[in-house]
Each structure stands twice: as C-alpha cells, then as structure tokens.
Scaffold this motif. Structure first.
Motif, PDB file in Angstrom:
ATOM      1  N   HIS A 236     -37.082  -1.859 -48.371  1.00  0.00           N
ATOM      2  CA  HIS A 236     -35.820  -1.858 -49.109  1.00  0.00           C
ATOM      3  C   HIS A 236     -34.656  -2.218 -48.182  1.00  0.00           C
ATOM      4  CE1 HIS A 236     -37.419   0.922 -52.551  1.00  0.00           C
ATOM      5  NE2 HIS A 236     -38.245  -0.058 -52.255  1.00  0.00           N
ATOM      6  N   TRP A 237     -34.893  -3.235 -47.358  1.00  0.00           N
ATOM      7  CA  TRP A 237     -33.884  -3.619 -46.364  1.00  0.00           C
ATOM      8  C   TRP A 237     -33.486  -5.075 -46.578  1.00  0.00           C
ATOM      9  CZ3 TRP A 237     -32.230  -0.125 -42.558  1.00  0.00           C
ATOM     10  CH2 TRP A 237     -31.270  -0.628 -41.681  1.00  0.00           C
ATOM     11  N   ASP A 238     -32.180  -5.325 -46.639  1.00  0.00           N
ATOM     12  CA  ASP A 238     -31.683  -6.692 -46.778  1.00  0.00           C
ATOM     13  C   ASP A 238     -30.328  -6.803 -46.099  1.00  0.00           C
ATOM     14  OD1 ASP A 238     -31.020  -9.261 -47.449  1.00  0.00           O
ATOM     15  OD2 ASP A 238     -30.788  -8.883 -49.594  1.00  0.00           O
ATOM     16  N   ASP A 239     -30.311  -7.428 -44.943  1.00  0.00           N
ATOM     17  CA  ASP A 239     -29.054  -7.605 -44.223  1.00  0.00           C
ATOM     18  C   ASP A 239     -28.171  -8.692 -44.830  1.00  0.00           C
ATOM     19  OD1 ASP A 239     -29.288  -5.666 -42.209  1.00  0.00           O
ATOM     20  OD2 ASP A 239     -30.572  -6.954 -40.998  1.00  0.00           O
TER      21      ASP A 239
ATOM     22  N   PRO B 240     -33.980  -3.338 -37.103  1.00  0.00           N
ATOM     23  CA  PRO B 240     -33.277  -2.108 -37.494  1.00  0.00           C
ATOM     24  C   PRO B 240     -34.297  -0.983 -37.665  1.00  0.00           C
ATOM     25  CG  PRO B 240     -33.589  -3.495 -39.404  1.00  0.00           C
ATOM     26  CD  PRO B 240     -34.120  -4.276 -38.226  1.00  0.00           C
ATOM     27  N   PRO B 241     -33.858   0.245 -37.901  1.00  0.00           N
ATOM     28  CA  PRO B 241     -34.789   1.360 -38.154  1.00  0.00           C
ATOM     29  C   PRO B 241     -35.396   1.244 -39.547  1.00  0.00           C
ATOM     30  CG  PRO B 241     -32.533   2.118 -38.334  1.00  0.00           C
ATOM     31  CD  PRO B 241     -32.454   0.708 -37.836  1.00  0.00           C
ATOM     32  N   LEU B 242     -36.485   0.530 -39.656  1.00  0.00           N
ATOM     33  CA  LEU B 242     -37.094   0.250 -40.957  1.00  0.00           C
ATOM     34  C   LEU B 242     -37.971   1.416 -41.398  1.00  0.00           C
ATOM     35  CD1 LEU B 242     -38.095  -3.492 -40.420  1.00  0.00           C
ATOM     36  CD2 LEU B 242     -36.161  -2.606 -41.715  1.00  0.00           C
TER      37      LEU B 242
ATOM     38  N   GLY C  37     -30.371  -9.466 -39.098  1.00  0.00           N
ATOM     39  CA  GLY C  37     -30.885 -10.679 -39.732  1.00  0.00           C
ATOM     40  C   GLY C  37     -32.229 -10.478 -40.409  1.00  0.00           C
ATOM     41  N   VAL C  38     -32.419  -9.298 -41.001  1.00  0.00           N
ATOM     42  CA  VAL C  38     -33.725  -8.920 -41.550  1.00  0.00           C
ATOM     43  C   VAL C  38     -33.647  -8.775 -43.066  1.00  0.00           C
ATOM     44  CG1 VAL C  38     -35.439  -7.054 -41.651  1.00  0.00           C
ATOM     45  CG2 VAL C  38     -34.550  -7.837 -39.446  1.00  0.00           C
ATOM     46  N   GLN C  39     -34.672  -9.289 -43.713  1.00  0.00           N
ATOM     47  CA  GLN C  39     -34.859  -9.098 -45.155  1.00  0.00           C
ATOM     48  C   GLN C  39     -36.288  -8.612 -45.340  1.00  0.00           C
ATOM     49  OE1 GLN C  39     -34.950 -12.508 -48.105  1.00  0.00           O
ATOM     50  NE2 GLN C  39     -32.869 -11.761 -48.452  1.00  0.00           N
ATOM     51  N   ALA C  40     -36.451  -7.308 -45.547  1.00  0.00           N
ATOM     52  CA  ALA C  40     -37.770  -6.675 -45.605  1.00  0.00           C
ATOM     53  C   ALA C  40     -37.902  -5.877 -46.895  1.00  0.00           C
ATOM     54  CB  ALA C  40     -37.973  -5.779 -44.391  1.00  0.00           C
ATOM     55  N   PRO C  41     -38.351  -6.501 -47.984  1.00  0.00           N
ATOM     56  CA  PRO C  41     -38.426  -5.805 -49.281  1.00  0.00           C
ATOM     57  C   PRO C  41     -39.253  -4.529 -49.239  1.00  0.00           C
ATOM     58  CG  PRO C  41     -38.731  -8.173 -49.558  1.00  0.00           C
ATOM     59  CD  PRO C  41     -38.750  -7.916 -48.085  1.00  0.00           C
ATOM     60  N   ALA C  42     -40.330  -4.524 -48.447  1.00  0.00           N
ATOM     61  CA  ALA C  42     -41.193  -3.339 -48.405  1.00  0.00           C
ATOM     62  C   ALA C  42     -40.446  -2.113 -47.890  1.00  0.00           C
ATOM     63  CB  ALA C  42     -42.417  -3.614 -47.529  1.00  0.00           C
TER      64      ALA C  42
ATOM     65  N   GLY D 239     -27.729   0.712 -41.019  1.00  0.00           N
ATOM     66  CA  GLY D 239     -27.836   1.305 -42.346  1.00  0.00           C
ATOM     67  C   GLY D 239     -28.174   0.274 -43.405  1.00  0.00           C
ATOM     68  N   ARG D 240     -28.822   0.713 -44.470  1.00  0.00           N
ATOM     69  CA  ARG D 240     -29.240  -0.195 -45.532  1.00  0.00           C
ATOM     70  C   ARG D 240     -28.059  -0.820 -46.289  1.00  0.00           C
ATOM     71  NH1 ARG D 240     -33.718   3.339 -46.009  1.00  0.00           N
ATOM     72  NH2 ARG D 240     -35.693   2.198 -45.891  1.00  0.00           N
ATOM     73  N   ASP D 241     -26.890  -0.180 -46.211  1.00  0.00           N
ATOM     74  CA  ASP D 241     -25.759  -0.687 -46.974  1.00  0.00           C
ATOM     75  C   ASP D 241     -24.967  -1.752 -46.211  1.00  0.00           C
ATOM     76  OD1 ASP D 241     -24.819   1.030 -45.058  1.00  0.00           O
ATOM     77  OD2 ASP D 241     -23.409   2.083 -46.369  1.00  0.00           O
ATOM     78  N   PHE D 242     -25.442  -2.141 -45.041  1.00  0.00           N
ATOM     79  CA  PHE D 242     -24.746  -3.170 -44.259  1.00  0.00           C
ATOM     80  C   PHE D 242     -24.664  -4.483 -45.039  1.00  0.00           C
ATOM     81  CE2 PHE D 242     -25.024  -6.936 -41.585  1.00  0.00           C
ATOM     82  CZ  PHE D 242     -23.907  -6.786 -40.775  1.00  0.00           C
ATOM     83  N   ARG D 243     -23.537  -5.156 -44.901  1.00  0.00           N
ATOM     84  CA  ARG D 243     -23.347  -6.479 -45.499  1.00  0.00           C
ATOM     85  C   ARG D 243     -22.858  -7.442 -44.417  1.00  0.00           C
ATOM     86  NH1 ARG D 243     -23.300  -7.031 -50.931  1.00  0.00           N
ATOM     87  NH2 ARG D 243     -23.560  -5.099 -52.145  1.00  0.00           N
TER      88      ARG D 243
END
Length: 532
Positions: free
Chosen positions: A137-140, A158-160, A130-135, A264-268
């Motif tokens: 490059h992470w967007d669940d 997640p592993p940011l 449930g994370v959206q962290a632009p710094a 992973g960053r590609d999670f949707r």
C-alpha cells in the motif's frame, strides 16, 4: 522402496566423497593471475578482456569441460555500445544559478548513443524513495504528472510494512528490489520522466561516494539494441549528499525534514521550484565483449536438458590513466571483486569434472562480462541461454569470496525467497555452520549481483555474501569495503586467509550438486517478487 532410497542416498554419498577438496594454492594462483597488472583491470573491450577470456578458455579446456556456445566455442559474443559522457550541470532558482562539478558533486550518464543530449529547464521534483509497491500500500507518486521532469530520489527503500501484518517487515530492513537503482530508474522511465538523480548517502548505501564515481564516472556500456532501453530515462545520475542538502536549501526546503516525511505512506511528490540545465556530449563506440561459457552435460537422458548455472563476472574497471603514481596504482585489479569469484568458479568446475559420473542435470558455468556496467553480460546470457531459461532450475552466483578466514556462519542473501535455502542449510550443516540472512540489508546485495538477471527471468538463485564472521577477519572485511572495494587498492594481500573461501566453494558445489540430482528442483516461495 526403502532399498531404492538407501541406494540413492549411497550414490549421493559416494559422489560427495569423490569431490576433491578445493586446492588453496591453485585458488590463490588463479586469483593472482586474474588480478595481476598484466590483465590491466579486465575492462570489457580491452587487451585485458582478451587476456582474461583466453585464460578462462584455457582453464576450461584443460579441465575437459565442453564448450557452451552454439558455434562449438567457449565465447558468447555480447554486443555492446560504449558511451563516454561529458556532462555539464547547473540548476536555477529565482535568477540564481548554481554550477556543479562532474565527479566531485554528481555523476550523470546515458545509455543512449546520441552525440549530444540536453535537458534544458527540466523541473526538479522530489519523489521520496521513488517507490510504487501495491502489496505494501505504498505509492510515492500519487498520480503526479512527471513527464519531461527530472526526479530526485532517496537511496534504498522506505519502511515497507505490510498493512495486514505490521511486524512482517522491519522498518530498518531496506535494501530490497524497490531500493535498487534499476527499479528506481525503470519507474522514472515508465512515468515519462526525462531524468532521475539518486541522492547518495554513504551510511545508507554502505559504500562511499567514490564507488559511484569509479562505477559510473567514466565510459559506461549498454547492450546494443534497436530501440532505447525501456527501463532507463534519457539521463540518469547520482547526487552527492552534501550537494543535495544545498539544492533543497536553495529551494527553500530542508532535505532531512522531507526525508522524514518520505517515510510515511501519505507522502506526495514535492516540486522544488528549481530548474535543471544538463547537457551531455557523448563519445560512442560499438564493441563486442564476451561471456565465457562451458558445460558438463547431465547424465540423465530425461533431465540433461535442464541445468544448474554457476555464474561469476570476470570484468572490472580497467585502468584510469588520470590517477597519480606508477602504472600499478592506476589499475583496478579487482582481486576480491571478482577475480576471487572467477577462481572459485574454476575450482567448482574442477570438482564436478572429477566426479565418476556427472549429475543428472547439466551443469553450466558462465563467466560474465560487463557486470560492473549494469549486469549486462548476465542479462545477455539470460536472453540467449545455452539451455532454455525455463529449463534452468537454479543459478548460483559467486561475487567476491571470503579471503579473511573461516566463519561459523553463512550469510545467504535473499534468504526466504525460495526452497534453495534448504540446499545451503544442508550443506552448511555438514560443515558445522549456521545459515543466516544477509546482515547488511541496507546494502541490498541480492539485487546487485548477476543473480538478479536470473531471478527476474524466474530462476531461483543462491548467492552467498562474503562473510568472515566475528573477530579480526570481520575487521579486515569492513576495512576492505570502506577502503578497497571498487578502488585500485583491491589487490591480492599477503595476509589473506583462504580457509573460509575453500569452505564456501565446497558448500556451493554441494548445493548445486543436490539441485542437479533432485527429483524436484528449487521453487520460489509464495509471494516472492520473482515467482513464475
């Protein structure tokens, strides 16, 4: 110039030498009083609150501290709404309905003072962390439409890793702001979700599921406001780990496999094809609780309008009459959490009051209410401060003292976020101790205490994590976390060793004193999430 510097350093040394050593016997007496059966677990809006706030006012008055409230008293009224939710929850898939048991299987609550609230047929969607962290490059969320749906989320972060500096963040170092339930629920509300359920995994959380039940399973509180709290969805809750596995299995999915994909960053987002049926019947009441605020005005006419604020929450969970046994086994005494922190606050106030001259900036002491209900007292103080929040140069929060003996190390939660680290390192160095980052990042200590309310308002903070170092003391601390924290067993113990607490009290006094004297107050480091 050299003589002026020497004189300034001499003045600091004189004041440091004048600091009385904390009184171990008095510290234990204060903890014992606050954690006694008579104080009934110090729940807001109860006789336990009245006894607690009367005691704190008496202590501040005896020390000679000035009142901190605008009306000339020590009490700052905090308007609250108490909400006791009685939920029923089931989920359906392909004509099969599974009923869950409140408390044993899940916790659900609301901050809305509605007599009834219902999510009937809300679609469940797994959104990873449930994370959206632009710094990072992470967007669940990936732009998914989630309005009216109920989100299922993993605990922690997640592993940011910073894509430009892959080694900048350890993949195992969860527990930052993005891992906090406040952040996750705020994201759910921002996206228009009807509800959010966080999966409680004891190993990742660092505490057992019973802590969730004790924290959220009875009456909950919200600040009384004209509009619903914008950072919360209509319904929030926690789902026991085993029940989450069963839910995903009913959806034809594997929880552990999806958890791995969520790293992973590609999670949707993954729709579960499961509908939630959740109804809450709420009993509400309005009440006024209180922060207790005292101050020592600064000695410098130019700087006395700035402040160092020490905080410690006085509240705990009160009494649970449904528990078996005699009355004393139904009381959440909260000895370590946080009678010990409040007693430390009183010891630090005593040390400041004993100085021949107050520091240049003002020193404010705030014993906050409703911490255990979402840091509400701290939030209210930050919105209605004694000294404007943009003139508050540092918050030092105290939440649980080391009662297990001396430690050669000092664990600083949130280390690396501000220049206040140097104040702690200097004070610890004089004690022959070494400062290190929080050793249990997965617990996310920095984002769990009242310091978070100050940090979100832009105030640099200091928060020591109670740490007994190695040896038998460390084992006792681990036992406390596993078996006593947020239970009726958090009581004063005959085998306590307060030497470590006394060391930390002296350290926190010195750090705050130096901030109150310094020409330049602490500043956020570049890139800190709360930099103002």
């Amino acid at each position: 110039m050299k003589s002026l510097l020497s004189a300034a350093l001499m003045a600091v040394c004189v004041h440091a030498a004048a600091q009385p050593k904390p009184d171990g016997a008095l510290l234990l007496e204060q903890i014992t009083t606050l954690a006694s059966d008579a104080f009934e677990g110090r729940a807001p809006g109860t006789q336990g609150e009245t006894l607690t706030t009367d005691y704190l006012q008496q202590q501040f008055r005896q020390l000679g501290l000035a009142p901190g409230n605008a009306d000339g008293g020590y009490l700052q009224a905090v308007p609250l709404v108490g909400i006791s939710s009685h939920p029923t929850l089931s989920y359906s898939k392909g004509g099969q309905t599974t009923q869950l048991k409140f408390g044993d299987d899940y916790i659900a609550w609301t901050a809305r003072a509605d007599a009834q609230l219902e999510l009937n047929g809300s679609e469940l969607v797994f959104v990873g962390y449930g994370v959206q962290a632009p710094a990072f490059h992470w967007d669940d969320y990936k732009g998914a439409s989630l309005r009216g749906k109920t989100l299922v989320m993993l605990i922690n972060e997640p592993p940011l890793r910073d894509p430009k500096r892959p080694a900048a963040r350890d993949a195992k170092a969860a527990g930052g702001w993005y891992g906090r339930w406040q952040y996750k629920l705020a994201m759910a509300a921002r996206l228009g979700a009807a509800g959010a359920l966080i999966v409680h995994e004891p190993q990742s959380a660092g505490y057992p599921y019973e802590v969730v039940v004790n924290s959220w399973g009875r009456e909950n509180f919200a600040l009384k406001t004209a509009q619903p709290e914008p950072d919360l969805p209509a319904v929030a809750g926690w789902l026991r780990q085993a029940r989450a596995h069963e839910l995903f299995k009913a959806a034809g999915l594997d929880f552990e496999e999806l958890k791995r994909k969520a790293q992973g960053r590609d999670f949707r987002p993954v729709p579960l094809g499961v509908t939630l049926h959740l109804a809450l019947v709420n009993a509400t009441r309005e009440l006024t609780s209180h922060n207790v605020v005292a101050q020592i005005p600064g000695a410098d006419p130019q700087l006395r309008h700035e402040a160092v604020v020490y905080s410690a929450h006085w509240d705990h969970f009160g009494v649970d009459d449904t528990l078996a046994g005699p009355r004393t086994q139904q009381i959440f005494h909260g000895a370590v959490d946080n009678a010990s922190g409040v007693a430390a606050l009183l010891q630090i106030a005593r040390a400041y009051q004993a100085l021949p001259t107050p520091p240049r900036r003002s020193i404010v002491f705030v014993a906050t209410t409703a911490h255990e209900r979402g840091l509400l007292g701290a939030q209210y103080y930050v919105r209605h401060p004694l000294i404007p929040i943009d003139k508050t140069v540092l918050n030092i929060n105290i939440d649980g003292m080391n009662v297990w003996g001396r430690s050669r190390t000092v664990e600083l939660s949130g280390m690396g976020k501000s220049t206040a680290d140097a104040l702690v390192q200097a004070a610890a160095g004089k004690q022959g101790r070494v400062v290190r980052p929080d050793s249990n990042l997965s617990y996310g200590s920095y984002y769990r205490g009242d310091q978070l309310a100050f940090a979100r308002a832009g105030v640099p903070t200091i928060y020591l994590r109670s740490n007994s170092g190695s040896g038998s003391g460390s084992g006792k601390q681990l036992y406390y976390t596993a078996h006593q924290f947020h239970t009726v067993h958090d009581m004063v113990q005959p085998n306590w060793n307060l030497a470590g607490a006394l060391d930390d009290i002296q350290l926190l006094f010195q750090a705050g004193y130096q901030a109150a004297q310094a020409k330049q107050p602490p500043k956020w480091q570049d890139g800190a999430e709360f930099q103002r």
